[in-house]
Design a protein around this motif. Sequence first.
Motif, PDB file in Angstrom:
ATOM      1  N   TYR A 135      38.299  13.394  13.174  1.00 16.99           N
ATOM      2  CA  TYR A 135      39.043  14.599  13.532  1.00 16.99           C
ATOM      3  C   TYR A 135      40.534  14.347  13.421  1.00 16.99           C
ATOM      4  CZ  TYR A 135      34.953  16.866  15.585  1.00 16.99           C
ATOM      5  OH  TYR A 135      33.745  17.459  15.765  1.00 16.99           O
ATOM      6  N   ASN A 136      41.256  15.382  12.988  1.00 17.60           N
ATOM      7  CA  ASN A 136      42.722  15.417  13.085  1.00 17.60           C
ATOM      8  C   ASN A 136      43.067  16.495  14.094  1.00 17.60           C
ATOM      9  OD1 ASN A 136      43.104  13.536  11.071  1.00 17.60           O
ATOM     10  ND2 ASN A 136      43.932  14.969   9.605  1.00 17.60           N
ATOM     11  N   VAL A 137      43.952  16.147  15.027  1.00 16.87           N
ATOM     12  CA  VAL A 137      44.446  17.087  16.027  1.00 16.87           C
ATOM     13  C   VAL A 137      45.959  16.944  16.044  1.00 16.87           C
ATOM     14  CG1 VAL A 137      44.436  17.728  18.470  1.00 16.87           C
ATOM     15  CG2 VAL A 137      42.346  16.843  17.418  1.00 16.87           C
ATOM     16  N   VAL A 138      46.671  18.062  16.178  1.00 16.02           N
ATOM     17  CA  VAL A 138      48.121  18.022  16.336  1.00 16.02           C
ATOM     18  C   VAL A 138      48.451  18.761  17.618  1.00 16.02           C
ATOM     19  CG1 VAL A 138      48.490  20.018  14.826  1.00 16.02           C
ATOM     20  CG2 VAL A 138      50.369  18.434  15.266  1.00 16.02           C
ATOM     21  N   ALA A 139      49.366  18.190  18.421  1.00 10.53           N
ATOM     22  CA  ALA A 139      49.708  18.750  19.725  1.00 10.53           C
ATOM     23  C   ALA A 139      51.216  18.761  19.931  1.00 10.53           C
ATOM     24  CB  ALA A 139      49.035  17.936  20.829  1.00 10.53           C
ATOM     25  N   SER A 140      51.664  19.673  20.780  1.00 15.89           N
ATOM     26  CA  SER A 140      53.076  19.774  21.124  1.00 15.89           C
ATOM     27  C   SER A 140      53.222  20.636  22.369  1.00 15.89           C
ATOM     28  CB  SER A 140      53.864  20.403  19.967  1.00 15.89           C
ATOM     29  OG  SER A 140      55.235  20.522  20.302  1.00 15.89           O
ATOM     30  N   ASP A 141      54.357  20.514  23.018  1.00 14.45           N
ATOM     31  CA  ASP A 141      54.706  21.435  24.092  1.00 14.45           C
ATOM     32  C   ASP A 141      55.449  22.647  23.548  1.00 14.45           C
ATOM     33  OD1 ASP A 141      53.573  20.083  26.291  1.00 14.45           O
ATOM     34  OD2 ASP A 141      55.240  18.659  26.286  1.00 14.45           O
ATOM     35  N   ASP A 142      55.873  22.591  22.305  1.00  5.35           N
ATOM     36  CA  ASP A 142      56.608  23.693  21.671  1.00  5.35           C
ATOM     37  C   ASP A 142      55.632  24.500  20.812  1.00  5.35           C
ATOM     38  OD1 ASP A 142      58.164  25.281  19.894  1.00  5.35           O
ATOM     39  OD2 ASP A 142      59.867  23.920  20.163  1.00  5.35           O
ATOM     40  N   GLU A 143      55.189  25.638  21.351  1.00  7.91           N
ATOM     41  CA  GLU A 143      54.175  26.437  20.672  1.00  7.91           C
ATOM     42  C   GLU A 143      54.644  26.939  19.313  1.00  7.91           C
ATOM     43  OE1 GLU A 143      51.146  30.135  21.642  1.00  7.91           O
ATOM     44  OE2 GLU A 143      52.961  29.917  22.847  1.00  7.91           O
ATOM     45  N   VAL A 144      55.903  27.371  19.214  1.00 12.26           N
ATOM     46  CA  VAL A 144      56.421  27.906  17.949  1.00 12.26           C
ATOM     47  C   VAL A 144      56.504  26.810  16.898  1.00 12.26           C
ATOM     48  CG1 VAL A 144      58.420  28.982  16.844  1.00 12.26           C
ATOM     49  CG2 VAL A 144      57.641  29.798  19.082  1.00 12.26           C
ATOM     50  N   ARG A 145      57.040  25.657  17.248  1.00 15.10           N
ATOM     51  CA  ARG A 145      57.138  24.543  16.298  1.00 15.10           C
ATOM     52  C   ARG A 145      55.753  24.116  15.817  1.00 15.10           C
ATOM     53  NH1 ARG A 145      60.838  19.823  18.133  1.00 15.10           N
ATOM     54  NH2 ARG A 145      62.381  21.322  17.446  1.00 15.10           N
ATOM     55  N   LEU A 146      54.814  24.045  16.746  1.00 10.60           N
ATOM     56  CA  LEU A 146      53.459  23.643  16.390  1.00 10.60           C
ATOM     57  C   LEU A 146      52.818  24.668  15.462  1.00 10.60           C
ATOM     58  CD1 LEU A 146      51.026  21.768  16.683  1.00 10.60           C
ATOM     59  CD2 LEU A 146      50.435  23.004  18.783  1.00 10.60           C
ATOM     60  N   ARG A 147      52.923  25.935  15.786  1.00  6.09           N
ATOM     61  CA  ARG A 147      52.347  26.982  14.940  1.00  6.09           C
ATOM     62  C   ARG A 147      52.974  26.962  13.542  1.00  6.09           C
ATOM     63  NH1 ARG A 147      53.130  31.139  18.018  1.00  6.09           N
ATOM     64  NH2 ARG A 147      55.052  31.791  16.999  1.00  6.09           N
ATOM     65  N   ASN A 148      54.296  26.798  13.474  1.00  7.51           N
ATOM     66  CA  ASN A 148      54.963  26.714  12.169  1.00  7.51           C
ATOM     67  C   ASN A 148      54.449  25.528  11.361  1.00  7.51           C
ATOM     68  OD1 ASN A 148      56.488  28.983  12.689  1.00  7.51           O
ATOM     69  ND2 ASN A 148      58.289  27.827  13.352  1.00  7.51           N
ATOM     70  N   PHE A 149      54.297  24.398  12.005  1.00 13.03           N
ATOM     71  CA  PHE A 149      53.779  23.203  11.334  1.00 13.03           C
ATOM     72  C   PHE A 149      52.385  23.467  10.768  1.00 13.03           C
ATOM     73  CE2 PHE A 149      51.256  19.289  11.476  1.00 13.03           C
ATOM     74  CZ  PHE A 149      52.014  18.464  10.673  1.00 13.03           C
ATOM     75  N   VAL A 150      51.526  24.030  11.582  1.00 14.51           N
ATOM     76  CA  VAL A 150      50.149  24.286  11.160  1.00 14.51           C
ATOM     77  C   VAL A 150      50.122  25.302  10.023  1.00 14.51           C
ATOM     78  CG1 VAL A 150      47.928  25.249  11.912  1.00 14.51           C
ATOM     79  CG2 VAL A 150      49.131  23.580  13.346  1.00 14.51           C
ATOM     80  N   GLU A 151      50.946  26.333  10.123  1.00 18.16           N
ATOM     81  CA  GLU A 151      50.982  27.340   9.047  1.00 18.16           C
ATOM     82  C   GLU A 151      51.485  26.747   7.736  1.00 18.16           C
ATOM     83  OE1 GLU A 151      53.271  30.561  10.695  1.00 18.16           O
ATOM     84  OE2 GLU A 151      51.615  31.220  11.973  1.00 18.16           O
ATOM     85  N   LEU A 152      52.448  25.840   7.809  1.00 18.21           N
ATOM     86  CA  LEU A 152      52.965  25.203   6.597  1.00 18.21           C
ATOM     87  C   LEU A 152      51.944  24.272   5.947  1.00 18.21           C
ATOM     88  CD1 LEU A 152      56.631  24.457   7.690  1.00 18.21           C
ATOM     89  CD2 LEU A 152      55.891  26.042   5.892  1.00 18.21           C
ATOM     90  N   MET A 153      51.005  23.778   6.734  1.00 19.56           N
ATOM     91  CA  MET A 153      49.962  22.909   6.187  1.00 19.56           C
ATOM     92  C   MET A 153      49.070  23.663   5.202  1.00 19.56           C
ATOM     93  SD  MET A 153      48.685  20.791   9.517  1.00 19.56           S
ATOM     94  CE  MET A 153      47.323  20.063   8.641  1.00 19.56           C
ATOM     95  N   GLY A 154      48.885  24.934   5.449  1.00 13.38           N
ATOM     96  CA  GLY A 154      47.986  25.705   4.608  1.00 13.38           C
ATOM     97  C   GLY A 154      46.539  25.361   4.927  1.00 13.38           C
ATOM     98  N   PRO A 155      45.622  26.020   4.234  1.00 14.67           N
ATOM     99  CA  PRO A 155      44.212  25.754   4.509  1.00 14.67           C
ATOM    100  C   PRO A 155      43.808  24.374   3.992  1.00 14.67           C
ATOM    101  CG  PRO A 155      44.431  27.277   2.675  1.00 14.67           C
ATOM    102  CD  PRO A 155      45.816  27.047   3.217  1.00 14.67           C
ATOM    103  N   GLY A 156      42.998  23.708   4.753  1.00 12.93           N
ATOM    104  CA  GLY A 156      42.497  22.398   4.336  1.00 12.93           C
ATOM    105  C   GLY A 156      41.316  22.558   3.392  1.00 12.93           C
ATOM    106  N   HIS A 157      41.011  21.495   2.699  1.00 12.68           N
ATOM    107  CA  HIS A 157      39.855  21.504   1.799  1.00 12.68           C
ATOM    108  C   HIS A 157      38.807  20.565   2.371  1.00 12.68           C
ATOM    109  CE1 HIS A 157      37.309  21.468  -1.682  1.00 12.68           C
ATOM    110  NE2 HIS A 157      37.378  20.150  -1.694  1.00 12.68           N
ATOM    111  N   MET A 158      37.596  21.063   2.453  1.00 10.03           N
ATOM    112  CA  MET A 158      36.491  20.239   2.905  1.00 10.03           C
ATOM    113  C   MET A 158      35.282  20.554   2.037  1.00 10.03           C
ATOM    114  SD  MET A 158      35.231  17.953   4.819  1.00 10.03           S
ATOM    115  CE  MET A 158      36.761  17.765   5.665  1.00 10.03           C
ATOM    116  N   PRO A 159      34.846  19.591   1.227  1.00 13.43           N
ATOM    117  CA  PRO A 159      33.638  19.828   0.435  1.00 13.43           C
ATOM    118  C   PRO A 159      32.464  20.200   1.345  1.00 13.43           C
ATOM    119  CG  PRO A 159      34.741  17.825  -0.274  1.00 13.43           C
ATOM    120  CD  PRO A 159      35.418  18.268   0.997  1.00 13.43           C
ATOM    121  N   ASP A 160      31.634  21.106   0.885  1.00 15.79           N
ATOM    122  CA  ASP A 160      30.526  21.608   1.703  1.00 15.79           C
ATOM    123  C   ASP A 160      29.636  20.501   2.249  1.00 15.79           C
ATOM    124  OD1 ASP A 160      31.338  24.232   1.461  1.00 15.79           O
ATOM    125  OD2 ASP A 160      30.027  24.641  -0.262  1.00 15.79           O
TER     126      ASP A 160
END
Length: 176
Positions: A135-160
């Motif tokens: 598992y990869n998890v990302v955490a922060s106390d700054d909700e906006v910074r965290l959301r921006n980071f996650v949105e910039l990552m884009g969708p991940g790829h996982m083979p079925d």
Amino acid sequence: NVGALVVDITPESLRCKWPVFAEGFDVIFENACFQFFNRNRHAQIAYVKRVLKPGGLMLFFEKLTQEDRAEYERLEDVKNRLFKAKYLSPGDIDLKRRQFLQDMQNCQVTLAVLLHAIQQHFGHAYVTWNSTNFYNVVASDDEVRLRNFVELMGPGHMPDEFRCHTPFMQLPAKIL
């Protein structure tokens, strides 16, 4: 002397030895490290977070255990058959399992334990990736910074074939 290889990065050492990091780090990436020391994720996260800037991001990459030992072994088998077998011989896979993974398994925690420890230290978190027991998890106390980071990552790829959990968690998934 293994002790000579350990560097204890403290807030004081950052100020004295590395003034560019005097305020701490913007991002800390725990890359499958905690699972080699002990199961106390609360203490491990507390120890590392003291050098994280306020509002900084902490990324966790962990191999986790499962409540059900048979499920853990099933997921290990998927990983070994579909991934490791491309790069390692059956003998090498077995050797790694016997020599390396047994010690690591003693210090692995479940996803619930990891998330509880993260929740004790951070206000917000996302699972950004999962495959078999990893598992990869990302955490922060700054909700906006965290959301921006996650949105910039884009969708991940996982083979079925590596979407092993039912139901499969749509990622990224906000968990805190």
